[in-house]
Design an enzyme around this catalytic site. Structure first.
Site, PDB file in Angstrom:
ATOM      1  CE  LYS A  38      -3.255   3.064   0.932  1.00 14.67           C
ATOM      2  NZ  LYS A  38      -2.389   4.261   1.072  1.00 14.67           N
TER       3      LYS A  38
ATOM      4  NE  ARG B  71      -0.123   3.826  21.904  1.00 18.62           N
ATOM      5  CZ  ARG B  71       0.236   3.998  23.179  1.00 18.62           C
ATOM      6  NH1 ARG B  71       1.118   4.936  23.486  1.00 18.62           N
ATOM      7  NH2 ARG B  71      -0.254   3.239  24.133  1.00 18.62           N
TER       8      ARG B  71
ATOM      9  N   GLY C 126      -2.679   4.587  13.735  1.00 21.35           N
ATOM     10  CA  GLY C 126      -2.775   3.813  12.506  1.00 21.35           C
ATOM     11  C   GLY C 126      -2.436   2.353  12.717  1.00 21.35           C
ATOM     12  N   GLY C 127      -1.352   2.095  13.454  1.00 26.69           N
ATOM     13  CA  GLY C 127      -0.965   0.714  13.733  1.00 26.69           C
ATOM     14  C   GLY C 127      -2.012  -0.031  14.528  1.00 26.69           C
TER      15      GLY C 127
ATOM     16  CD  GLU D 203       9.705   1.867  13.556  1.00 27.54           C
ATOM     17  OE1 GLU D 203       9.811   3.107  13.617  1.00 27.54           O
ATOM     18  OE2 GLU D 203      10.352   1.167  12.764  1.00 27.54           O
TER      19      GLU D 203
ATOM     20  CB  CYS E  76      10.931   5.562  14.413  1.00 27.67           C
ATOM     21  SG  CYS E  76      12.178   4.778  13.402  1.00 27.67           S
TER      22      CYS E  76
ATOM     23  CD  GLU F  15       6.719   9.297  17.981  1.00 24.70           C
ATOM     24  OE1 GLU F  15       7.781   9.267  17.340  1.00 24.70           O
ATOM     25  OE2 GLU F  15       5.769   8.511  17.781  1.00 24.70           O
TER      26      GLU F  15
END
Length: 525
Positions: free
Chosen positions: A183, A242, A244-245, A264, A301, A392
């Site tokens: 994607k 975060r 999205g994951g 990640e 990151c 974050e």
């Protein structure tokens, strides 16, 4: 290679209907070109079906053919020349030197995985011969690792090459023998199309099954959600936010057949300044820290978003010099308008928190989507009382936490969420303190550095780029280095199968040339 705005499904270009524009964050305007097609639900289904059709053939290919494919991808990416670099710079706002280095890393890790495939140790071959005279009889058992099947990979916004279309997730999945459906990130669609074209050519030139690689593109979340929900996808590689994951993890967990998501997501990567080091070189530490913090506008990151130290004159000197350097920092273009907006909101929220003191802000922006460096401080007690302070803020923002004593510093470390890295700055006099902290850090982070800075990840056999949740969704794995291949493999054991039915590398007479564990003893066969 001429851009058409099309994506790729099983070796063929495709695209019709709705288009979206590429965007130049440095200019704050759309790139005036052909526009890029958004994949439909049918396109996604076709890509997944092609990947499923290719899965068995990919798994059965000789390792040399698989390795040659990875080498060919690297060569084709290099053959794109300046056109790839120019496009990636325009779509990301990143400077040419950074993109050139990232291309080198991308091709280097493809070739590293090619060498890893040829090495064969990752197969983890094991043979336990039958002992029929035993009571009860012991069966003949043989084991190897096989590919999971089709893998969905999500391109990352902050690495348009090394963590995107042909990045580490794609390279490690292909090395494992898994077809990949990427994607593409909507922030760099032209870059994705160029790289996908290189992969497609490499696949054709090395005789790979057509469905070994596909690229689907588009804006919004529906494409990614449909890809993860497709029953033919067997694992997911993701680098991003975060939220999205976690959204992808939820989709994957709610499938009739749940699948692993290797995401990640979030880290603030604590840097611990121990007393001896602070007393000896506070200004040098401040210079290294601000350089690491502001590199690439903080869009790494492994950016050092948290500094821990015990109150001392050395810490005062460090803060004074770091503040001076931050104030002199010119603003830098951030990757997307959305990332810039989130950074502005996050740094403003920190500045508005009563317990947080603003130490310095960088030079005021003059261009679109420019990030302004931000340095804050708080006491350990206030930091521990406000869990939101360890969230974050993606960009060049960081908090220095002042600890009154060693036990308070230890309490902060124990209260941390999972992180990708932790860094210890120390002198010889600090070794005892460092030794006491190591067991705590080992439970909180994936990589521990000494007297360095976390921005920068070397792609090697020994690297770990992962960490406990929420740094990654599975802290047992890495997304960088050759161990990343393990994410896309699973063990299969064969009991009492006739030799004619066994995989060739598990037969007694096989000439593998790699380590195999025979009846408990490692040997090269």
């Amino acid at each position: 290679m001429t851009l058409t705005g099309e994506f790729f499904i099983a070796g063929a270009r495709r695209g019709s209907g709705e288009r979206f524009q590429a965007y130049d964050p440095a200019k704050g305007a759309s790139i005036d070109d052909i526009g890029f097609f958004s994949a439909t639900e049918q396109d996604i289904a076709d890509a997944c079906a092609a990947a499923e059709d290719a899965a068995i053939a990919c798994a059965d290919l000789p390792l040399e053919r698989r390795a040659a494919f990875l080498d060919a991808i690297a060569a084709e990416i290099e053959a794109l020349g300046d056109a790839l670099l120019t496009r990636a710079c325009a779509e990301s706002g990143l400077p040419l030197a950074r993109i050139t280095g990232e291309r080198g890393r991308t091709c280097g890790q493809l070739r590293l995985f090619a060498a890893e495939v040829r090495d064969g140790q990752w197969l983890k071959l094991r043979i336990d011969h039958a002992v029929p005279a035993r009571t009860p009889p012991k069966p003949d058992l043989r084991l190897r690792m096989i590919p999971l099947g089709p893998v969905a990979v999500f391109g990352a916004s902050n690495f348009p090459l090394a963590f995107s279309t042909a990045g580490g997730d794609t390279a490690s999945a292909l090395a494992a023998g898994c077809p990949v459906v990427v994607k593409g990130h909507p922030a760099h669609p032209g870059t994705a199309e160029l790289v996908a074209g290189a992969i497609t050519k490499a696949a054709a030139d090395t005789g790979m099954p057509a469905g070994v690689f596909s690229l689907v593109t588009g804006t919004g979340n529906a494409i990614g959600a449909a890809l993860v929900a497709d029953p033919r996808i067997q694992a997911v590689g993701f680098t991003g936010s975060r939220s999205g994951g976690e959204a992808l993890m939820k989709i994957a967990a709610n499938r009739p057949q749940p699948i692993p998501v290797y995401a990640e997501m979030s880290a603030i990567n604590p840097v611990i300044l121990l007393p001896g080091a602070l007393a000896a070189r506070s200004e040098a530490l401040a210079a290294g820290y601000v350089g690491s913090l502001t590199m690439g506008s903080g869009q790494f990151c492994t950016n050092p978003g948290l500094v821990l130290a015990i109150d001392s004159p050395g810490l005062d000197a460090f803060l004074a010099e770091a503040g001076r350097l931050v104030e002199a920092q010119a603003p830098q273009t951030m990757l997307t308008a959305g990332i810039h907006s989130a950074y502005e909101k996050g740094s403003a929220a920190l500045a508005a928190t009563p317990e947080v003191k603003t130490i310095a802000r960088g030079v005021h922006p003059t261009g679109p989507h420019e990030g302004r460096a931000a340095l804050f401080s708080a006491t350990a007690a206030d930091w521990l009382a406000r869990s939101a302070l360890q969230h974050e803020v993606f960009g060049a923002a960081s908090i220095v936490v002042r600890c009154a004593y060693r036990s308070e510093l230890l309490a902060v470390l124990r209260g941390l969420e999972g992180q990708l890295t932790a860094t210890l700055h120390m002198d010889d006099a600090d070794l005892a303190d460092a030794r006491a902290l190591l067991p705590v850090l080992e439970r909180r982070v994936g990589r521990i550095l000494a007297n360095g800075w976390p921005t920068g990840v070397e792609v090697t056999h020994a690297i770990n780029h992962g960490g406990p949740y929420p740094a990654t969704s599975d802290g047992r794995t890495t997304s960088v280095g050759t161990l990343a291949i393990d994410r896309f493999l699973r063990p299969v054991a064969y009991q009492d199968l006739p030799a004619e039915l066994l995989p060739a590398d598990l037969r007694d007479a096989s000439e593998r040339g790699v380590m195999v564990r025979v009846d408990g003893q490692w040997q090269i066969a």
